[in-house]
Design a protein around this motif. Structure first.
Motif, PDB file in Angstrom:
ATOM      1  N   ASN A  10       0.818  -1.078  -0.062  1.00  0.00           N
ATOM      2  CA  ASN A  10      -0.065  -0.033  -0.043  1.00  0.00           C
ATOM      3  C   ASN A  10       0.926   1.184   0.145  1.00  0.00           C
ATOM      4  OD1 ASN A  10      -2.307   1.599  -0.056  1.00  0.00           O
ATOM      5  ND2 ASN A  10      -2.616   1.471   1.896  1.00  0.00           N
ATOM      6  N   VAL A  11       1.815   1.121  -0.844  1.00  0.00           N
ATOM      7  CA  VAL A  11       2.695   2.691  -1.101  1.00  0.00           C
ATOM      8  C   VAL A  11       2.665   2.759  -2.642  1.00  0.00           C
ATOM      9  CG1 VAL A  11       4.199   2.159   0.907  1.00  0.00           C
ATOM     10  CG2 VAL A  11       4.754   1.171  -1.077  1.00  0.00           C
ATOM     11  N   GLN A  12       3.159   4.048  -2.816  1.00  0.00           N
ATOM     12  CA  GLN A  12       3.201   4.478  -4.150  1.00  0.00           C
ATOM     13  C   GLN A  12       4.821   5.197  -4.376  1.00  0.00           C
ATOM     14  OE1 GLN A  12       0.528   7.570  -4.393  1.00  0.00           O
ATOM     15  NE2 GLN A  12      -1.229   6.744  -3.608  1.00  0.00           N
ATOM     16  N   ASP A  13       4.893   5.264  -5.847  1.00  0.00           N
ATOM     17  CA  ASP A  13       6.331   5.820  -6.269  1.00  0.00           C
ATOM     18  C   ASP A  13       6.559   7.214  -5.402  1.00  0.00           C
ATOM     19  OD1 ASP A  13       8.752   5.411  -7.877  1.00  0.00           O
ATOM     20  OD2 ASP A  13       7.653   7.056  -8.868  1.00  0.00           O
ATOM     21  N   VAL A  17       9.305   6.462   3.194  1.00  0.00           N
ATOM     22  CA  VAL A  17       8.725   5.477   4.536  1.00  0.00           C
ATOM     23  C   VAL A  17      10.142   5.360   5.309  1.00  0.00           C
ATOM     24  CG1 VAL A  17       7.381   4.085   2.994  1.00  0.00           C
ATOM     25  CG2 VAL A  17       9.639   3.485   3.164  1.00  0.00           C
ATOM     26  N   THR A  18       9.997   4.408   6.623  1.00  0.00           N
ATOM     27  CA  THR A  18      11.252   4.004   7.309  1.00  0.00           C
ATOM     28  C   THR A  18      11.261   2.532   7.059  1.00  0.00           C
ATOM     29  OG1 THR A  18      10.475   5.753   8.749  1.00  0.00           O
ATOM     30  CG2 THR A  18      11.597   3.603   9.805  1.00  0.00           C
ATOM     31  N   LEU A  28      18.612  -1.401  13.341  1.00  0.00           N
ATOM     32  CA  LEU A  28      18.698  -0.103  12.544  1.00  0.00           C
ATOM     33  C   LEU A  28      17.345   0.159  12.048  1.00  0.00           C
ATOM     34  CD1 LEU A  28      20.960   1.482  11.281  1.00  0.00           C
ATOM     35  CD2 LEU A  28      20.802   0.294   9.410  1.00  0.00           C
ATOM     36  N   ARG A  29      17.031   1.586  12.229  1.00  0.00           N
ATOM     37  CA  ARG A  29      16.033   2.062  11.404  1.00  0.00           C
ATOM     38  C   ARG A  29      16.369   3.175  10.395  1.00  0.00           C
ATOM     39  NH1 ARG A  29      10.289   3.384  15.035  1.00  0.00           N
ATOM     40  NH2 ARG A  29       9.766   1.204  14.925  1.00  0.00           N
ATOM     41  N   LEU A  30      15.999   3.132   9.336  1.00  0.00           N
ATOM     42  CA  LEU A  30      16.296   4.060   8.344  1.00  0.00           C
ATOM     43  C   LEU A  30      15.297   4.795   7.689  1.00  0.00           C
ATOM     44  CD1 LEU A  30      18.061   1.333   6.100  1.00  0.00           C
ATOM     45  CD2 LEU A  30      19.383   3.282   7.250  1.00  0.00           C
ATOM     46  N   MET A  31      15.451   6.021   8.196  1.00  0.00           N
ATOM     47  CA  MET A  31      14.088   7.052   8.027  1.00  0.00           C
ATOM     48  C   MET A  31      14.382   7.651   6.719  1.00  0.00           C
ATOM     49  SD  MET A  31      13.898   8.053  12.033  1.00  0.00           S
ATOM     50  CE  MET A  31      12.250   8.294  11.997  1.00  0.00           C
ATOM     51  N   ASN A  32      12.970   8.105   6.278  1.00  0.00           N
ATOM     52  CA  ASN A  32      13.052   8.915   5.179  1.00  0.00           C
ATOM     53  C   ASN A  32      13.581   8.111   4.005  1.00  0.00           C
ATOM     54  OD1 ASN A  32      12.059  11.448   6.373  1.00  0.00           O
ATOM     55  ND2 ASN A  32      14.104  11.675   7.340  1.00  0.00           N
ATOM     56  N   VAL A  33      13.192   6.959   3.598  1.00  0.00           N
ATOM     57  CA  VAL A  33      13.644   6.032   2.462  1.00  0.00           C
ATOM     58  C   VAL A  33      12.332   6.254   1.299  1.00  0.00           C
ATOM     59  CG1 VAL A  33      13.906   3.836   1.868  1.00  0.00           C
ATOM     60  CG2 VAL A  33      14.407   4.512   4.117  1.00  0.00           C
ATOM     61  N   VAL A  34      13.115   6.592   0.369  1.00  0.00           N
ATOM     62  CA  VAL A  34      12.099   7.142  -0.870  1.00  0.00           C
ATOM     63  C   VAL A  34      11.994   5.563  -1.703  1.00  0.00           C
ATOM     64  CG1 VAL A  34      12.047   8.193  -2.935  1.00  0.00           C
ATOM     65  CG2 VAL A  34      13.202   9.170  -1.063  1.00  0.00           C
TER      66      VAL A  34
END
Length: 69
Positions: A10-13, A17-18, A28-34
């Motif tokens: 349920n995501v779009q181009d 996301v994290t 490890l949390r990777l934030m602001n992932v495109v």
């Protein structure tokens, strides 16, 4: 990720996301992932060497996609 994966998650181009990854006893949390979506893509994520080393990640490690609210 492929179009079918984007529908399942349920995501779009270009959505931000994290991604949470548990490596060898480290989290490890990777934030602001495109998110990149295309019919030519497969479900895969590239993690830079420094970030992978910080969490002691190995190839084929599974992560958890967390939608931003």
């Amino acid at each position: 990720m492929a179009v079918s994966n984007a529908a399942a998650f349920n995501v779009q181009d270009k959505e931000i996301v994290t991604v949470e990854i548990c490596g060898d006893g480290r989290q490890l949390r990777l934030m602001n992932v495109v998110v990149r979506v295309s019919s030519a893509f497969v479900l895969e994520m590239h993690v830079d060497t420094d970030e992978a080393n910080a969490a002691a990640l190995q190839q084929h490690t599974i992560g958890k996609l967390i939608k931003m609210e």
